[in-house]
Every structure is written in structure tokens, then in C-alpha cells.
Motif scaffolding. Structure first.
Motif, PDB file in Angstrom:
ATOM      1  N   SER A 205      46.199  45.674  45.607  1.00 11.57           N
ATOM      2  CA  SER A 205      45.223  45.041  46.491  1.00 11.57           C
ATOM      3  C   SER A 205      44.819  43.695  45.929  1.00 11.57           C
ATOM      4  O   SER A 205      43.662  43.475  45.569  1.00 11.57           O
ATOM      5  N   TYR A 206      45.791  42.818  45.845  1.00  8.09           N
ATOM      6  CA  TYR A 206      45.513  41.467  45.381  1.00  8.09           C
ATOM      7  C   TYR A 206      44.534  40.793  46.339  1.00  8.09           C
ATOM      8  O   TYR A 206      44.683  40.981  47.538  1.00  8.09           O
ATOM      9  N   PRO A 207      43.553  40.070  45.937  1.00  8.04           N
ATOM     10  CA  PRO A 207      43.179  39.695  44.563  1.00  8.04           C
ATOM     11  C   PRO A 207      42.198  40.668  43.900  1.00  8.04           C
ATOM     12  O   PRO A 207      41.737  40.383  42.804  1.00  8.04           O
ATOM     13  N   TYR A 208      41.894  41.792  44.574  1.00  2.78           N
ATOM     14  CA  TYR A 208      40.972  42.752  43.948  1.00  2.78           C
ATOM     15  C   TYR A 208      41.630  43.418  42.747  1.00  2.78           C
ATOM     16  O   TYR A 208      40.970  43.805  41.796  1.00  2.78           O
ATOM     17  N   THR A 209      42.941  43.601  42.842  1.00  2.12           N
ATOM     18  CA  THR A 209      43.684  44.028  41.648  1.00  2.12           C
ATOM     19  C   THR A 209      44.498  42.823  41.195  1.00  2.12           C
ATOM     20  O   THR A 209      45.008  42.062  42.013  1.00  2.12           O
ATOM     21  N   SER A 210      44.615  42.661  39.886  1.00  2.00           N
ATOM     22  CA  SER A 210      45.175  41.420  39.347  1.00  2.00           C
ATOM     23  C   SER A 210      46.691  41.486  39.185  1.00  2.00           C
ATOM     24  O   SER A 210      47.303  42.548  39.327  1.00  2.00           O
ATOM     25  N   ASP A 211      47.283  40.340  38.872  1.00  2.00           N
ATOM     26  CA  ASP A 211      48.708  40.293  38.568  1.00  2.00           C
ATOM     27  C   ASP A 211      49.033  41.126  37.337  1.00  2.00           C
ATOM     28  O   ASP A 211      50.118  41.670  37.223  1.00  2.00           O
ATOM     29  N   ARG A 212      48.055  41.187  36.433  1.00  2.00           N
ATOM     30  CA  ARG A 212      48.319  41.970  35.225  1.00  2.00           C
ATOM     31  C   ARG A 212      48.421  43.459  35.535  1.00  2.00           C
ATOM     32  O   ARG A 212      49.188  44.186  34.914  1.00  2.00           O
ATOM     33  N   ALA A 213      47.646  43.912  36.535  1.00  4.11           N
ATOM     34  CA  ALA A 213      47.737  45.308  36.962  1.00  4.11           C
ATOM     35  C   ALA A 213      49.138  45.573  37.546  1.00  4.11           C
ATOM     36  O   ALA A 213      49.733  46.630  37.328  1.00  4.11           O
ATOM     37  N   ARG A 214      49.650  44.589  38.263  1.00  2.00           N
ATOM     38  CA  ARG A 214      50.979  44.698  38.858  1.00  2.00           C
ATOM     39  C   ARG A 214      52.047  44.744  37.753  1.00  2.00           C
ATOM     40  O   ARG A 214      52.952  45.575  37.779  1.00  2.00           O
ATOM     41  N   GLU A 215      51.908  43.846  36.772  1.00  2.00           N
ATOM     42  CA  GLU A 215      52.856  43.816  35.646  1.00  2.00           C
ATOM     43  C   GLU A 215      52.845  45.141  34.892  1.00  2.00           C
ATOM     44  O   GLU A 215      53.886  45.622  34.437  1.00  2.00           O
ATOM     45  N   GLN A 242      42.914  48.388  53.130  1.00  2.00           N
ATOM     46  CA  GLN A 242      41.688  48.829  52.447  1.00  2.00           C
ATOM     47  C   GLN A 242      40.436  48.161  53.022  1.00  2.00           C
ATOM     48  O   GLN A 242      39.406  48.806  53.202  1.00  2.00           O
ATOM     49  N   MET A 243      40.575  46.854  53.321  1.00  2.00           N
ATOM     50  CA  MET A 243      39.428  46.131  53.884  1.00  2.00           C
ATOM     51  C   MET A 243      39.041  46.730  55.240  1.00  2.00           C
ATOM     52  O   MET A 243      37.862  46.932  55.533  1.00  2.00           O
ATOM     53  N   LEU A 244      40.057  47.014  56.069  1.00  2.00           N
ATOM     54  CA  LEU A 244      39.776  47.555  57.396  1.00  2.00           C
ATOM     55  C   LEU A 244      39.130  48.937  57.308  1.00  2.00           C
ATOM     56  O   LEU A 244      38.191  49.245  58.046  1.00  2.00           O
ATOM     57  N   TYR A 335      43.529  47.766  33.144  1.00  2.00           N
ATOM     58  CA  TYR A 335      43.501  47.033  34.412  1.00  2.00           C
ATOM     59  C   TYR A 335      43.174  47.957  35.572  1.00  2.00           C
ATOM     60  O   TYR A 335      43.567  49.118  35.598  1.00  2.00           O
ATOM     61  N   GLU A 336      42.489  47.380  36.569  1.00  2.00           N
ATOM     62  CA  GLU A 336      42.015  48.155  37.711  1.00  2.00           C
ATOM     63  C   GLU A 336      43.160  48.611  38.625  1.00  2.00           C
ATOM     64  O   GLU A 336      44.229  48.019  38.661  1.00  2.00           O
ATOM     65  N   ASP A 337      42.921  49.710  39.344  1.00  2.00           N
ATOM     66  CA  ASP A 337      43.874  50.194  40.344  1.00  2.00           C
ATOM     67  C   ASP A 337      43.216  50.046  41.711  1.00  2.00           C
ATOM     68  O   ASP A 337      41.989  49.995  41.806  1.00  2.00           O
ATOM     69  N   CYS A 338      44.039  49.982  42.775  1.00  2.00           N
ATOM     70  CA  CYS A 338      43.442  49.789  44.096  1.00  2.00           C
ATOM     71  C   CYS A 338      42.510  50.938  44.475  1.00  2.00           C
ATOM     72  O   CYS A 338      41.603  50.775  45.278  1.00  2.00           O
ATOM     73  N   CYS A 339      42.741  52.128  43.868  1.00  2.00           N
ATOM     74  CA  CYS A 339      41.857  53.268  44.155  1.00  2.00           C
ATOM     75  C   CYS A 339      40.443  53.031  43.646  1.00  2.00           C
ATOM     76  O   CYS A 339      39.497  53.652  44.106  1.00  2.00           O
ATOM     77  N   THR A 340      40.324  52.178  42.628  1.00  2.00           N
ATOM     78  CA  THR A 340      39.003  51.970  42.043  1.00  2.00           C
ATOM     79  C   THR A 340      38.254  50.826  42.718  1.00  2.00           C
ATOM     80  O   THR A 340      37.088  50.575  42.432  1.00  2.00           O
ATOM     81  N   VAL A 341      38.961  50.128  43.637  1.00  2.00           N
ATOM     82  CA  VAL A 341      38.291  49.083  44.407  1.00  2.00           C
ATOM     83  C   VAL A 341      37.704  49.772  45.644  1.00  2.00           C
ATOM     84  O   VAL A 341      38.331  50.658  46.210  1.00  2.00           O
TER      85      VAL A 341
END
Ligand code: ATP
Ligand code: MG
Length: 381
Positions: A205-215, A242-244, A335-341
Motif C-alpha cells: 500500500s504505497y506510500p503507506y507502506t514503504s519501498d523498504r517493506a517491498r524490498e 484499502q482506502m475505499l 517495516y510496516e505491512d499493509c495489514c497494519t495500515v
């Protein structure tokens, strides 16, 4: 006389008529695994042999991670004609050791002039004489000197245990919902261990999750791919969905609705890969979305079986496996996961399927799923 690796395979022994298929796949996987070492691999008489490597330890440890392998034994190969040479070599091998030993001979060449007990006796005597520091213990020896008489003679003491399981590629394909957490890589490992090829699906969930989370997830896929002969990784943009959900659905149901979207999207990716099942790292009661009722509501949107190999595991047991397979350290990076956003304060723990369906009906589910799949970034790891 040569040094080589004698590789013993496990459960394939149980296979009947289709054993050749399993063996062929296993040999292919071993060849792939040791390709980087420039080693030669061949199958002969119930064993896989590997030679021609520079770094024996590195090559052995690589082979130990190939599913289907029971153990790897650094061995000496020699002519079987001159028994006194075999005895001499045996003494040499045992010389540096202390404690107790026994000799365990196996003879697939039934024409050989000595039988197994005779070989055990003769070599046992010679070792006792040549290595006075050792004593014999037939029941609980510290060391077992294995002597295999085949087309040639093979001697080995060290037996390195390998991962076991079934060769990847012999049990179809499945898609793993791979988060950056501790559980899902372990779940993927466990299903791949039964011979299943794996593709990964990751939601970010960029930008809520970062590139580092993706890496981090790509790194995890890379570690897993050592066991799974590589893997495809679908990276799914999940922000809009997620936003919707956050905007339009009742707060206590948002996590569940999000998980149902994940299932639907992962299933589409699975279909593209001709995969027949989904895999998740869920275990009963770990979090609100993993109560029995919650799992049922996520399963309700899947048309294929959902494998949850960790369903009855405690976190500490999962961590133990994660450490063993080498994913724990990367999984533990913060690093954050989209579940935590967008986590709701009070997620439902006993959802009713009809209420979930009603709550998500305000969204154009089909179109959102398709859009996410169409925008997937597909990597080969
Ligand atoms: P993990 O379970 O991997 O340790 P977690 O415990 O933080 O991560 P949960 O919220 O427990 O994740 O999610 C349960 C399961 O849902 C995960 O095991 C994984 O299979 C799937 N999942 C969660 N988040 C993602 C994601 N961002 N991408 C893909 N799959 C996910
Ligand atoms: Mg989890």
C-alpha cells in the motif's frame, strides 16, 4: 580414489510405479541447485552422486536444502577389487576420531566375495588395531563407518541431515500470500516441502507502506526460492482498495473485507499460474481475523482450497522453523505491512458471513479485483 557426495533420498523410496518420475524430478532439482558449483550429478543404484566441486562444504549445504533429500554424505570412492586398500582407507578415515564406533557395511553387489557381516568384522578389526583410541559399541556408537559396496566401494562417516520432503515439481502448484511477517514464509516452506511449486502474491500500500517493506518481501522470496527452485512474485498495488474500504465500510469489518479482497486477487494470480490452491500463514486465534468464524468468511470467497499449514502452531513453534530455514532475521525487520495500515480499533471477532457480504456490497468488488490484478508487478526471483 575420489572425494564425492553420496546423497540419500527419503520418502521417494515409498513410491511404486511412478518412482522414476519422482527420481527424475529430484535429480533435475539437485542439478539446478549445484549448477553454480560446476558439479556433476548422476543417479546410480539408489543413490545420487555429486562430484567435481571446488568447495565441498558449500556444495553439501546447498544440496541439503533440496526437498526430497534425506541426507548428504561426504564420501571416498575407490576401487572395490583390493579389499586391503579399502581397509587401509577405513583406518585412515577413523584415525582422527575418538570414542566408540561401529562399521556398517551394505552390499548391493551380491557377487562380492565377502558378505556384510564379514566386511564389518574385517574392517572393525583393522580399525581397532590401527586406532587404539577407539572402542567398539554396536548399539550406541559415537561414529558409524559406512561401507557401501556397489559398482565401486564408498566409505563415509559423516552424515549431514537434509530437509526431507518431496521434490518440488511433483505435487502441482499453489500461490502463497506472502507478507513481510514471520508466518507466511514458513507456511510457503511447509507446502513446498511436499513437492508443490510456489508463486508468491504480495499486497503493498504505497506510500503507506514503504519501498523498504517491498524490498523486504523480495528478500524473503529470495530466501524461500532456494528451497522452491525460484519463484514468481506478484506485487499487487493495494492502496486504492484499502482506502475505499476505509471510506465506505463499517470500521469493525474493514480487516475482514480487506482479507476477502486479498483472497480474490490471489486466486486470480493463482489461476494465471495454473496453481490449484492458496496458502496463508494463518493460525487459529492468532489475531481477530483468524478466529474460526473469520477464517470461514475469508474462505467463502475462494473457489480453491486454502492451505494453512500453521493452523495449529504456536508463534514460538513458527519462529523456531523460521530460524531454521533462514527467514527469521529478514521477517523481523521492523517495516510496516499493509495489514497494519488502517487497523480498526475493535475488529469483529465473530463475524456473520451475510453481514460481511452486505458491508462490502457498496464496493464494485469485481472491477477493483480486476484492476489490481491488471496492475500487478510480476518479478521472477
Ligand atoms: P505473517 O503471518 O506472515 O507473519 P502477519 O502475522 O503480520 O504476517 P497476518 O495479519 O497474521 O500477518 O496475516 C495473515 C496471513 O495473511 C499471512 O500469513 C499472509 O499469508 C497473509 N497476508 C497478510 N498480509 C499480507 C500482504 N501484505 N501480502 C500478502 N499476504 C498477506
Ligand atoms: Mg500471522
Amino acid at each position: 580414489m575420489d572425494e564425492l557426495l553420496l546423497v540419500r533420498y527419503g520418502e521417494i523410496f515409498l513410491k511404486g510405479l511412478n518412482r522414476p518420475f519422482f527420481l527424475k524430478t529430484l535429480v533435475r532439482n539437485v542439478k539446478d541447485a549445484v549448477h553454480e558449483f560446476g558439479a556433476r550429478v548422476w543417479l546410480n543404484d539408489g543413490r545420487i552422486f555429486i562430484s567435481g566441486f571446488q568447495d565441498m562444504e558449500a556444495c553439501a549445504s546447498r544440496v541439503c536444502r533440496v526437498f526430497g533429500i534425506h541426507s548428504v554424505c561426504p564420501a571416498v570412492e575407490m576401487d572395490k577389487g583390493d579389499f586391503s586398500e579399502i581397509t587401509k582407507k577405513a583406518v585412515e578415515l577413523m584415525n582422527g576420531l575418538s570414542g566408540s564406533f561401529k562399521v556398517s557395511a551394505r552390499r548391493s553387489d551380491k557377487q562380492y566375495p565377502m558378505n556384510s557381516p564379514e566386511i564389518n568384522g574385517a574392517i572393525g578389526h583393522a580399525v581397532l588395531e590401527g586406532c587404539p583410541q577407539l572402542k567398539v559399541d554396536l548399539h550406541h556408537p559415537d561414529h558409524v563407518l559406512n561401507v557401501e559396496i556397489r559398482d565401486r566401494a564408498y566409505l563415509y562417516v559423516r552424515v549431514i541431515p537434509a530437509v526431507g520432503g518431496m521434490p518440488v515439481g511433483t505435487s502441482g502448484k499453489a500461490a502463497l500470500l506472502l507478507s513481510g511477517g514471520i508466518d507466511s514464509p514458513v507456511a510457503g516452506y511447509m507446502i513446498a516441502k511436499r513437492g508443490v511449486e510456489i508463486s508468491g502474491v504480495h499486497f503493498h500500500s504505497y506510500p503507506y507502506t514503504s519501498d523498504r517493506a517491498r524490498e523486504k518481501v523480495i528478500d524473503l522470496a529470495r530466501i524461500l526460492s532456494e528451497y522452491t527452485r525460484g519463484m514468481k512474485l506478484y506485487i499487487i498495488p493495494f492502496t486504492r482498495i484499502q482506502m475505499l474500504i476505509h471510506e465506505k465500510c463499517p470500521e469493525d469489518y474493514t480487516t475482514l473485507i480487506m482479507r476477502r479482497f486479498m483472497m480474490r486477487i490471489a486466486q486470480k494470480c493463482a489461476e494465471r499460474e495454473s496453481a490449484r490452491a492458496l496458502i496463508t500463514g494463518e493460525s487459529i486465534g492468532q489475531v481477530a481475523s483468524q478466529t474460526m468464524e473469520a477464517l470461514c468468511t475469508t474462505d467463502a470467497v475462494a473457489d480453491m482450497p486454502v492451505f494453512r499449514p500453521l493452523i495449529g502452531f504456536d508463534k514460538s513453534e513458527i519462529i523456531e522453523i523460521a530460524r531454521k530455514i533462514g527467514t527469521y532475521e529478514v521477517s523481523s525487520l521492523p517495516y510496516e505491512d499493509c495489514c497494519t495500515v488502517f487497523t480498526p480499533r475493535h475488529p469483529v471477532t465473530h463475524p456473520r458471513p451475510d453481514k460481511v457480504a452486505e458491508a462490502e456490497a457498496v464496493l464494485d468488488v469485481e472491477a477493483l479485483v480486476q484492476e489490481a490484478v491488471d496492475h500487478a508487478e510480476i518479478l521472477t526471483v
